[in-house]
Design a protein around this motif. Sequence first.
Motif, PDB file in Angstrom:
ATOM      1  N   LEU A  71       0.827  -1.202   0.000  1.00 51.47           N
ATOM      2  CA  LEU A  71       0.000   0.000   0.000  1.00 51.47           C
ATOM      3  C   LEU A  71       0.860   1.250   0.000  1.00 51.47           C
ATOM      4  CD1 LEU A  71      -2.509  -1.218   2.731  1.00 51.47           C
ATOM      5  CD2 LEU A  71      -2.819  -1.307   0.255  1.00 51.47           C
ATOM      6  N   VAL A  72       0.404   2.259  -0.721  1.00 53.12           N
ATOM      7  CA  VAL A  72       1.125   3.532  -0.762  1.00 53.12           C
ATOM      8  C   VAL A  72       1.230   4.098   0.657  1.00 53.12           C
ATOM      9  CG1 VAL A  72       1.034   5.912  -1.575  1.00 53.12           C
ATOM     10  CG2 VAL A  72       0.458   4.031  -3.128  1.00 53.12           C
ATOM     11  N   GLY A  73       2.455   4.479   1.034  1.00 53.62           N
ATOM     12  CA  GLY A  73       2.662   5.107   2.334  1.00 53.62           C
ATOM     13  C   GLY A  73       2.881   4.147   3.486  1.00 53.62           C
ATOM     14  N   LEU A  74       2.738   2.836   3.260  1.00 51.42           N
ATOM     15  CA  LEU A  74       2.888   1.859   4.331  1.00 51.42           C
ATOM     16  C   LEU A  74       3.879   0.772   3.915  1.00 51.42           C
ATOM     17  CD1 LEU A  74      -0.862   1.248   5.262  1.00 51.42           C
ATOM     18  CD2 LEU A  74       0.758   2.707   6.477  1.00 51.42           C
ATOM     19  N   LYS A  75       4.725   0.368   4.855  1.00 52.31           N
ATOM     20  CA  LYS A  75       5.528  -0.831   4.643  1.00 52.31           C
ATOM     21  C   LYS A  75       4.711  -2.042   5.083  1.00 52.31           C
ATOM     22  CE  LYS A  75      10.330   0.750   5.131  1.00 52.31           C
ATOM     23  NZ  LYS A  75      11.598   0.562   5.886  1.00 52.31           N
ATOM     24  N   THR A  76       4.834  -3.121   4.339  1.00 51.91           N
ATOM     25  CA  THR A  76       4.161  -4.356   4.716  1.00 51.91           C
ATOM     26  C   THR A  76       5.165  -5.220   5.465  1.00 51.91           C
ATOM     27  OG1 THR A  76       2.738  -4.208   2.781  1.00 51.91           O
ATOM     28  CG2 THR A  76       2.868  -6.341   3.888  1.00 51.91           C
ATOM     29  N   HIS A  77       4.997  -5.285   6.777  1.00 53.59           N
ATOM     30  CA  HIS A  77       5.965  -5.943   7.657  1.00 53.59           C
ATOM     31  C   HIS A  77       5.426  -7.246   8.229  1.00 53.59           C
ATOM     32  CE1 HIS A  77       8.505  -6.078  11.475  1.00 53.59           C
ATOM     33  NE2 HIS A  77       9.409  -5.968  10.514  1.00 53.59           N
ATOM     34  N   CYS A  78       4.123  -7.521   8.047  1.00 60.06           N
ATOM     35  CA  CYS A  78       3.541  -8.743   8.624  1.00 60.06           C
ATOM     36  C   CYS A  78       4.101  -9.980   7.925  1.00 60.06           C
ATOM     37  CB  CYS A  78       2.016  -8.709   8.521  1.00 60.06           C
ATOM     38  SG  CYS A  78       1.390  -8.241   6.909  1.00 60.06           S
ATOM     39  N   LYS A  79       4.091 -11.111   8.650  1.00 54.85           N
ATOM     40  CA  LYS A  79       4.676 -12.358   8.160  1.00 54.85           C
ATOM     41  C   LYS A  79       3.552 -13.380   7.987  1.00 54.85           C
ATOM     42  CE  LYS A  79       8.190  -9.954   9.812  1.00 54.85           C
ATOM     43  NZ  LYS A  79       8.952  -9.030   8.987  1.00 54.85           N
ATOM     44  N   LEU A  80       3.026 -13.484   6.769  1.00 51.34           N
ATOM     45  CA  LEU A  80       1.819 -14.262   6.524  1.00 51.34           C
ATOM     46  C   LEU A  80       1.981 -15.160   5.306  1.00 51.34           C
ATOM     47  CD1 LEU A  80      -0.715 -11.278   6.738  1.00 51.34           C
ATOM     48  CD2 LEU A  80       0.013 -12.751   8.628  1.00 51.34           C
ATOM     49  N   VAL A  88      -4.637  -6.003  13.352  1.00 50.25           N
ATOM     50  CA  VAL A  88      -3.898  -5.539  12.175  1.00 50.25           C
ATOM     51  C   VAL A  88      -3.616  -4.047  12.286  1.00 50.25           C
ATOM     52  CG1 VAL A  88      -3.935  -5.342   9.655  1.00 50.25           C
ATOM     53  CG2 VAL A  88      -4.964  -7.341  10.764  1.00 50.25           C
ATOM     54  N   ALA A  89      -2.353  -3.673  12.100  1.00 51.57           N
ATOM     55  CA  ALA A  89      -1.971  -2.260  12.012  1.00 51.57           C
ATOM     56  C   ALA A  89      -2.029  -1.854  10.536  1.00 51.57           C
ATOM     57  CB  ALA A  89      -0.573  -2.052  12.569  1.00 51.57           C
ATOM     58  N   PRO A  90      -2.277  -0.557  10.263  1.00 49.34           N
ATOM     59  CA  PRO A  90      -2.343   0.551  11.215  1.00 49.34           C
ATOM     60  C   PRO A  90      -3.741   0.844  11.762  1.00 49.34           C
ATOM     61  CG  PRO A  90      -2.324   1.417   8.988  1.00 49.34           C
ATOM     62  CD  PRO A  90      -2.224  -0.075   8.840  1.00 49.34           C
ATOM     63  N   LEU A  91      -4.726   0.037  11.420  1.00 51.63           N
ATOM     64  CA  LEU A  91      -6.096   0.406  11.781  1.00 51.63           C
ATOM     65  C   LEU A  91      -6.556  -0.143  13.124  1.00 51.63           C
ATOM     66  CD1 LEU A  91      -7.787  -0.003   8.287  1.00 51.63           C
ATOM     67  CD2 LEU A  91      -6.927   2.065   9.372  1.00 51.63           C
ATOM     68  N   HIS A  92      -6.194  -1.377  13.438  1.00 51.05           N
ATOM     69  CA  HIS A  92      -6.771  -2.022  14.610  1.00 51.05           C
ATOM     70  C   HIS A  92      -5.798  -2.224  15.765  1.00 51.05           C
ATOM     71  CE1 HIS A  92      -8.592  -3.946  10.943  1.00 51.05           C
ATOM     72  NE2 HIS A  92      -9.673  -3.435  11.492  1.00 51.05           N
ATOM     73  N   LEU A  93      -4.505  -2.333  15.473  1.00 50.32           N
ATOM     74  CA  LEU A  93      -3.606  -2.967  16.417  1.00 50.32           C
ATOM     75  C   LEU A  93      -3.427  -2.164  17.696  1.00 50.32           C
ATOM     76  CD1 LEU A  93      -0.467  -4.937  15.292  1.00 50.32           C
ATOM     77  CD2 LEU A  93      -0.627  -3.918  17.533  1.00 50.32           C
ATOM     78  N   ARG A  94      -3.100  -0.866  17.554  1.00 51.39           N
ATOM     79  CA  ARG A  94      -2.886  -0.076  18.769  1.00 51.39           C
ATOM     80  C   ARG A  94      -4.163  -0.065  19.618  1.00 51.39           C
ATOM     81  NH1 ARG A  94      -1.109   4.428  16.979  1.00 51.39           N
ATOM     82  NH2 ARG A  94       0.995   4.696  17.824  1.00 51.39           N
ATOM     83  N   SER A 150       4.150  -9.644  14.363  1.00 50.56           N
ATOM     84  CA  SER A 150       5.303  -8.958  13.777  1.00 50.56           C
ATOM     85  C   SER A 150       5.566  -7.584  14.356  1.00 50.56           C
ATOM     86  CB  SER A 150       5.078  -8.811  12.266  1.00 50.56           C
ATOM     87  OG  SER A 150       3.862  -8.102  12.006  1.00 50.56           O
ATOM     88  N   ALA A 151       4.684  -7.061  15.213  1.00 51.35           N
ATOM     89  CA  ALA A 151       4.731  -5.635  15.551  1.00 51.35           C
ATOM     90  C   ALA A 151       5.515  -5.345  16.824  1.00 51.35           C
ATOM     91  CB  ALA A 151       3.317  -5.093  15.703  1.00 51.35           C
ATOM     92  N   ASP A 152       6.383  -4.345  16.751  1.00 51.12           N
ATOM     93  CA  ASP A 152       6.980  -3.752  17.934  1.00 51.12           C
ATOM     94  C   ASP A 152       6.143  -2.556  18.359  1.00 51.12           C
ATOM     95  OD1 ASP A 152       9.309  -5.282  18.630  1.00 51.12           O
ATOM     96  OD2 ASP A 152      10.139  -4.680  16.701  1.00 51.12           O
ATOM     97  N   ARG A 207       3.014   0.933   9.185  1.00 53.97           N
ATOM     98  CA  ARG A 207       3.275  -0.393   8.633  1.00 53.97           C
ATOM     99  C   ARG A 207       2.015  -1.246   8.696  1.00 53.97           C
ATOM    100  NH1 ARG A 207       9.164  -2.582  10.801  1.00 53.97           N
ATOM    101  NH2 ARG A 207      10.452  -1.048   9.730  1.00 53.97           N
ATOM    102  N   VAL A 208       1.963  -2.225   7.801  1.00 49.98           N
ATOM    103  CA  VAL A 208       0.945  -3.260   7.930  1.00 49.98           C
ATOM    104  C   VAL A 208       1.555  -4.363   8.781  1.00 49.98           C
ATOM    105  CG1 VAL A 208      -0.548  -4.882   6.729  1.00 49.98           C
ATOM    106  CG2 VAL A 208       0.024  -2.692   5.655  1.00 49.98           C
ATOM    107  N   GLU A 209       1.014  -4.527   9.967  1.00 49.45           N
ATOM    108  CA  GLU A 209       1.474  -5.536  10.921  1.00 49.45           C
ATOM    109  C   GLU A 209       0.298  -6.429  11.281  1.00 49.45           C
ATOM    110  OE1 GLU A 209       4.600  -5.677  11.786  1.00 49.45           O
ATOM    111  OE2 GLU A 209       5.453  -3.675  12.012  1.00 49.45           O
ATOM    112  N   ALA A 210       0.596  -7.646  11.744  1.00 46.61           N
ATOM    113  CA  ALA A 210      -0.488  -8.540  12.149  1.00 46.61           C
ATOM    114  C   ALA A 210      -0.077  -9.352  13.370  1.00 46.61           C
ATOM    115  CB  ALA A 210      -0.866  -9.475  11.006  1.00 46.61           C
TER     116      ALA A 210
END
Length: 722
Positions: free
Chosen positions: A459-468, A536-542, A641-643, A652-655
Amino acid sequence: MDDEAVAVADAPEDRAAPAEPAAEAPAELPGNRYIDRELSWLAFNGRVLDLAQDDSLPLLERTNFLAIFASNLDEFFMVRVAGLKRRILTGLAVPTNVGTPPKAVLADINAAAHVMQIQHAETFQRHLRPLLEEQGIRIVDVDDLAEDERGRLAEVFSTQIFPVLMPLAVDPAHPFPYISGLSLNLAVRVRHPKSGHIDFARLKIPAGLLPRFVQTGPQNGPTATFVLLEDLIAHHLSELFPGMEVLEHHVFRLTRNEDVEVEEDETENLLQALEKELLRRRFGPPIRLEITEDMDARTLDLLTTELGIGEDEVYRLPGPLDLGGLFELNKLDRPALHYPTAVPATAPAFTPGEPNEKPDLLAAIREGDVLVHHPYESFATSVQAFLEQAAADPDVLAIKQTLYRTSGDSPIVEALIDAAEAGKQVLALVEIKARFDEQNNIDWARKLERAGVHVVYGLVGLKTHCKLALVVRREADGRLKNYCHVGTGNYNPKTSRIYEDLGLFTSDDHVARDLVRLFNQLSGYAIEKKFRRLLVAPLHLRRGLLKRINAERMHAEAGRPARIRIKVNSMVDESIIDALYRASQAGVEVQVWVRGICSLKPGEPGLSDNIVVRSILGRYLEHSRIFSFLNDGDPVTYIGSADMMHRNLDRRVEALVRLKRPEHLAELDALFDAAMSDATASWHLDEVGIWTRHAKGPDGEPLTDLQASVQQALSSRRRPTR
């Protein structure tokens, strides 16, 4: 994406959190409640240096920790210090998380880094170098060698080194040359014998092309003698400047800003934009100059003037520069000087029932969730075998996977290629902006595309860091079934041998639907509003984690059992830290296990009395992330995957995936019990940001090595009966 349009949805089987009290606003927290993140990172690297200074560790492992320290510090300067300096120069810098002005932070970093680099250099020169010599591993000057050894090295220089050297003069006809980042160089002064005129020349040491440690004798003898590549070249400078008198030479090394800033535009080809930026990276501004302690003022003045380096950015060091080169010594075949050989076990669920039986990983996953713990349990017989079996299975219709970092000759990439060539639908979501792996990722992304894999870049503006990974298979009854892997580490067979990580294999329908939705969001235009077993980040995780932390606080306030356990690489995010402080104030027991940066202050009266922070470093790099909540006796535990950093939670996209099997929850609880035990070797953080190492008990005996004990426990596990 509209963050407000996305609701955090827990699985319906989760125990509901207590309702938030309506009226009372949370009490004000003190202003000085964080530890500076940059200084905390330097403290982490100080713990790495502690290991290099630990005389209970095998000698070549200690030299390896010196190399890790050097490599870590290089990246810190290239990214963190460079970014801070850039923001100061552009006027965009803001005070840090502790309110320190940016220029003061830069001064604090340089002061602390100067002290640490001196300690680092002296640890090698005064301690490890003599110990290496006692073990027959000598690093000597060329002049200290016997005549026949010098003769052999002269031949090596003439045939293998001399042809690739490029001395560059500096005079009115030859401007000062470009000095590349992290290159090792000789500053040479020569005098013309007739005119007496003194000139300067720069000579780049080809350390990336040739071994840094040049061995003088047989490769596998009982002793090994080396000379440094720069010393061997310096010994033969007269051959590079024939007819000139070589007056002096000094070694120097430059660090540049090598962070990549890509201005993403939805109409721009991200691949092309990144490739252009990688070319610009080579010409980033200088941020650190390392010199040997014998460099004269005239040479230093020339370098600082031409490079635009300030006095506080010059590091005058004893001994050889760039001790990252010590990684080469770790390859020596000296078993007694290394950690004992450790062979990863196959996860019991993936172990065949009979000796000659071929494992069926998909059948094992159908029987129930499987949790694997690398590197104690094999990556090759779990993650790699899972994808290879899927690629070869004629009933598998599709494979979808995220790839953040992997090795150049990765069997993971080969499995995806095999699957595509066999006619399966294969989607690889490649994160080409993975720092310092950008060019590598571009190369094998194109290799995947040539094989027919659908490659997308997130996605534009986000790194995809999740491991799926998701495998779609048509079962014998004709129905489709999904097999999933959610991990904490990269799909990289090489780093899986030294990175501690967790991975969950499952065919659970909730996880499968979550992964299908998430992959659709990453490759298409879907905006997913909720997930069942994923955060899932950036929408749900925090928000999901804050909800869990606040639920524990309310359990404690109501007199119910409450505990929070978090294991991460970095703990920086202020909203998460503040929520943990409030949980602690309510009486929640909070245990934080962090490898690197920690901005949270534990044990401060009235603020964090109930918080403890531990750090464990050792043979393996602790890399897994665990989030565990007691939840009034109905535990909720996630891995992923998220710190706890702004970039992970916001950019980032994290899960994270929730674990459900009681034995998996018990396993991670036991791991935490051991990590937090006073009988386990670890570093303890205090309320003022000081880390103290606890390696020996009151009787002077070594405390338990957590990683060694986990290795032993997992290697003795047997296949469960189902």
